[in-house]
Design a protein around this motif. Sequence first.
Motif, PDB file in Angstrom:
ATOM      1  N   TYR A  59       0.839  -1.193   0.000  1.00 48.83           N
ATOM      2  CA  TYR A  59       0.000   0.000   0.000  1.00 48.83           C
ATOM      3  C   TYR A  59       0.879   1.249   0.000  1.00 48.83           C
ATOM      4  O   TYR A  59       2.035   1.218   0.437  1.00 48.83           O
ATOM      5  CB  TYR A  59      -0.910   0.027   1.232  1.00 48.83           C
ATOM      6  N   THR A  60       0.298   2.334  -0.491  1.00 50.12           N
ATOM      7  CA  THR A  60       0.967   3.632  -0.459  1.00 50.12           C
ATOM      8  C   THR A  60       0.265   4.525   0.554  1.00 50.12           C
ATOM      9  O   THR A  60      -0.967   4.619   0.557  1.00 50.12           O
ATOM     10  CB  THR A  60       0.952   4.291  -1.850  1.00 50.12           C
ATOM     11  N   PHE A  61       1.054   5.174   1.406  1.00 52.10           N
ATOM     12  CA  PHE A  61       0.521   6.037   2.458  1.00 52.10           C
ATOM     13  C   PHE A  61       0.936   7.475   2.190  1.00 52.10           C
ATOM     14  O   PHE A  61       2.080   7.750   1.816  1.00 52.10           O
ATOM     15  CB  PHE A  61       1.045   5.610   3.833  1.00 52.10           C
ATOM     16  N   LEU A  62      -0.014   8.375   2.389  1.00 52.74           N
ATOM     17  CA  LEU A  62       0.256   9.801   2.293  1.00 52.74           C
ATOM     18  C   LEU A  62      -0.109  10.412   3.642  1.00 52.74           C
ATOM     19  O   LEU A  62      -1.264  10.329   4.082  1.00 52.74           O
ATOM     20  CB  LEU A  62      -0.575  10.430   1.170  1.00 52.74           C
ATOM     21  N   ILE A  63       0.882  10.987   4.327  1.00 51.53           N
ATOM     22  CA  ILE A  63       0.666  11.594   5.643  1.00 51.53           C
ATOM     23  C   ILE A  63       0.907  13.091   5.499  1.00 51.53           C
ATOM     24  O   ILE A  63       2.027  13.533   5.218  1.00 51.53           O
ATOM     25  CB  ILE A  63       1.593  10.976   6.703  1.00 51.53           C
ATOM     26  N   ASN A  64      -0.158  13.878   5.664  1.00 51.66           N
ATOM     27  CA  ASN A  64      -0.106  15.326   5.485  1.00 51.66           C
ATOM     28  C   ASN A  64      -0.160  16.033   6.832  1.00 51.66           C
ATOM     29  O   ASN A  64      -0.922  15.647   7.723  1.00 51.66           O
ATOM     30  CB  ASN A  64      -1.272  15.801   4.612  1.00 51.66           C
ATOM     31  N   TYR A  65       0.633  17.104   6.948  1.00 51.49           N
ATOM     32  CA  TYR A  65       0.704  17.889   8.183  1.00 51.49           C
ATOM     33  C   TYR A  65       0.201  19.304   7.887  1.00 51.49           C
ATOM     34  O   TYR A  65       0.661  19.950   6.934  1.00 51.49           O
ATOM     35  CB  TYR A  65       2.140  17.941   8.705  1.00 51.49           C
ATOM     36  N   TYR A  66      -0.735  19.778   8.703  1.00 49.43           N
ATOM     37  CA  TYR A  66      -1.358  21.088   8.491  1.00 49.43           C
ATOM     38  C   TYR A  66      -1.132  21.983   9.706  1.00 49.43           C
ATOM     39  O   TYR A  66      -1.142  21.511  10.852  1.00 49.43           O
ATOM     40  CB  TYR A  66      -2.864  20.940   8.260  1.00 49.43           C
TER      41      TYR A  66
ATOM     42  N   LEU B 202      -6.806  25.414   7.851  1.00 52.90           N
ATOM     43  CA  LEU B 202      -5.471  24.890   8.105  1.00 52.90           C
ATOM     44  C   LEU B 202      -4.772  24.732   6.763  1.00 52.90           C
ATOM     45  O   LEU B 202      -5.369  24.257   5.793  1.00 52.90           O
ATOM     46  CB  LEU B 202      -5.545  23.542   8.819  1.00 52.90           C
ATOM     47  N   ALA B 203      -3.505  25.117   6.709  1.00 53.60           N
ATOM     48  CA  ALA B 203      -2.746  25.070   5.458  1.00 53.60           C
ATOM     49  C   ALA B 203      -1.738  23.928   5.501  1.00 53.60           C
ATOM     50  O   ALA B 203      -1.107  23.670   6.531  1.00 53.60           O
ATOM     51  CB  ALA B 203      -2.027  26.393   5.220  1.00 53.60           C
ATOM     52  N   LEU B 204      -1.598  23.232   4.377  1.00 57.11           N
ATOM     53  CA  LEU B 204      -0.634  22.138   4.274  1.00 57.11           C
ATOM     54  C   LEU B 204       0.783  22.693   4.350  1.00 57.11           C
ATOM     55  O   LEU B 204       1.164  23.575   3.582  1.00 57.11           O
ATOM     56  CB  LEU B 204      -0.836  21.393   2.953  1.00 57.11           C
ATOM     57  N   THR B 205       1.571  22.144   5.287  1.00 53.23           N
ATOM     58  CA  THR B 205       2.949  22.611   5.448  1.00 53.23           C
ATOM     59  C   THR B 205       3.976  21.519   5.181  1.00 53.23           C
ATOM     60  O   THR B 205       5.143  21.812   4.939  1.00 53.23           O
ATOM     61  CB  THR B 205       3.170  23.150   6.872  1.00 53.23           C
ATOM     62  N   ASP B 206       3.562  20.255   5.236  1.00 54.42           N
ATOM     63  CA  ASP B 206       4.499  19.162   5.000  1.00 54.42           C
ATOM     64  C   ASP B 206       3.708  17.921   4.609  1.00 54.42           C
ATOM     65  O   ASP B 206       2.538  17.769   4.973  1.00 54.42           O
ATOM     66  CB  ASP B 206       5.326  18.880   6.252  1.00 54.42           C
ATOM     67  N   SER B 207       4.363  17.035   3.870  1.00 54.25           N
ATOM     68  CA  SER B 207       3.704  15.812   3.432  1.00 54.25           C
ATOM     69  C   SER B 207       4.746  14.715   3.269  1.00 54.25           C
ATOM     70  O   SER B 207       5.846  14.956   2.769  1.00 54.25           O
ATOM     71  CB  SER B 207       2.968  16.035   2.104  1.00 54.25           C
ATOM     72  N   LYS B 208       4.391  13.521   3.717  1.00 54.22           N
ATOM     73  CA  LYS B 208       5.257  12.355   3.581  1.00 54.22           C
ATOM     74  C   LYS B 208       4.529  11.297   2.753  1.00 54.22           C
ATOM     75  O   LYS B 208       3.389  10.946   3.051  1.00 54.22           O
ATOM     76  CB  LYS B 208       5.610  11.778   4.952  1.00 54.22           C
ATOM     77  N   LYS B 209       5.221  10.768   1.738  1.00 52.33           N
ATOM     78  CA  LYS B 209       4.655   9.721   0.892  1.00 52.33           C
ATOM     79  C   LYS B 209       5.487   8.457   1.051  1.00 52.33           C
ATOM     80  O   LYS B 209       6.691   8.461   0.798  1.00 52.33           O
ATOM     81  CB  LYS B 209       4.632  10.162  -0.571  1.00 52.33           C
ATOM     82  N   ILE B 210       4.838   7.387   1.493  1.00 56.11           N
ATOM     83  CA  ILE B 210       5.506   6.098   1.676  1.00 56.11           C
ATOM     84  C   ILE B 210       4.897   5.138   0.663  1.00 56.11           C
ATOM     85  O   ILE B 210       3.733   4.760   0.776  1.00 56.11           O
ATOM     86  CB  ILE B 210       5.328   5.567   3.112  1.00 56.11           C
ATOM     87  N   THR B 211       5.656   4.754  -0.330  1.00 54.20           N
ATOM     88  CA  THR B 211       5.127   3.957  -1.438  1.00 54.20           C
ATOM     89  C   THR B 211       5.429   2.476  -1.252  1.00 54.20           C
ATOM     90  O   THR B 211       6.480   2.091  -0.722  1.00 54.20           O
ATOM     91  CB  THR B 211       5.715   4.432  -2.775  1.00 54.20           C
ATOM     92  N   ASP B 212       4.489   1.664  -1.707  1.00 51.69           N
ATOM     93  CA  ASP B 212       4.656   0.202  -1.768  1.00 51.69           C
ATOM     94  C   ASP B 212       5.142  -0.384  -0.444  1.00 51.69           C
ATOM     95  O   ASP B 212       6.100  -1.158  -0.398  1.00 51.69           O
ATOM     96  CB  ASP B 212       5.631  -0.180  -2.890  1.00 51.69           C
ATOM     97  N   TYR B 213       4.471  -0.010   0.642  1.00 52.34           N
ATOM     98  CA  TYR B 213       4.853  -0.558   1.945  1.00 52.34           C
ATOM     99  C   TYR B 213       4.098  -1.865   2.165  1.00 52.34           C
ATOM    100  O   TYR B 213       2.880  -1.939   2.005  1.00 52.34           O
ATOM    101  CB  TYR B 213       4.543   0.428   3.065  1.00 52.34           C
ATOM    102  N   ALA B 214       4.832  -2.898   2.551  1.00 48.16           N
ATOM    103  CA  ALA B 214       4.274  -4.248   2.618  1.00 48.16           C
ATOM    104  C   ALA B 214       3.497  -4.480   3.907  1.00 48.16           C
ATOM    105  O   ALA B 214       3.783  -3.885   4.951  1.00 48.16           O
ATOM    106  CB  ALA B 214       5.392  -5.279   2.499  1.00 48.16           C
TER     107      ALA B 214
END
Length: 394
Positions: free
Chosen positions: A104-111, A243-255
């Motif tokens: 799965y791919t995870f997108l973690i956004n920080y506002y 709230l404004a997006l200030t950072d984002s982490k994308k973790i791709t193809d995590y098992a």
Amino acid sequence: MKINFYALTLFLLLSFPLFAQYETVVFNYDRSYFNEGQPLPAESNFLLTGEAGEHVGMVEILIFGSTDTSKEPLYRNTWKSRAANPQGSFTLPVNYPLRGNEKYTFLINYYRQASARQQRQLLRQLNAALNSYIDQSFVVSRSSVALRKHPRNMRSDMNAIVEQGLLLYRSHINYEFDGFSDIVLDKLEQINNLRLRKARRNIVAAEGEDNQTVRLKYAQEQIEALKVLVNQEVAQYANAQLLALTDSKKITDYATAKTRNVIALNIGYGGVYYSGDFENFSSATAPYAGISIPLGKAPFSSAFWSRSSISAGVFLKNLEFSEDNVATGPLVKRPVYLALGYRALPFIRINAGATVLQSDQAANTISDFDFDRVYVKPFVGLSLEINFWMNLNR
């Protein structure tokens, strides 16, 4: 005191399954992995925790089935900080069981809280884009004003403009922009049906203005009134604790963790109907053994489908319907069956389906297999079920 102690102990024992439903998963921001690089839990809910930062007001997690994050996510959840209780970490439940042996791919956004300047700038950008679209959408002729698109299509386009402009923002109070109201739609339809011949009756014309100038002035007034309506509805959202997006982490193809496939062994007793009615009933019974493959897994299917299965097997002895009517089976010299099963109780499965029989008239081998002697009869059975975990992973 002893009574209270025993009562507390009993409460904790009864509550343990509730607390045990969630396994804690720690997200490492710097290394962009979970639980020190271990696979994620499969087929169960879990708690996700990680660092949030001092000024982060909201953390949003999105789960995708592929690396394409432009599609609608499989799951979305948010964590919000409280002003009275600032924290340096976040914890939120992921109530979406992940399938085993998948990626799965995870997108973690920080506002963070949007400043007044950011909100004003956002409102100016949205109003400029909407006003430009409105100006390009009207054709003013000598006697009428026409829209280049149907009013409903225009409203959909304006909704898309606002949604695109708000991609980097979220509302702290869960106030969503649901699109422009029917008031805006009514105004669009009114302008689309506007006739300019009666323009002098609706506006105050300056002395010396000809009819064409008055008509153009009237059309512009109606278009400006539409812009005011649109800008007012956008302002209601743009000023709602954004709230404004200030950072984002994308973790791709995590098992996820590897899971084992279940094949159940059934050993039971069944009855096969041969002929007759309720008063004159001909049947036979015999023990049988077979396997069952579930039609669904509990985390991903309803209780009915997770308890249902398709079963196949063989009767352990031939079926004797009468002294001169004994049925065997094709190929394996025993009756075989195919059925649908349902687990009514733990380890107890009800089966109902069809039995393939062959009349026992001669040696029953592959070489003398004859379709003319093969027939099918219904059967029901009750069996004991034992699960076998098989490692059939890719």
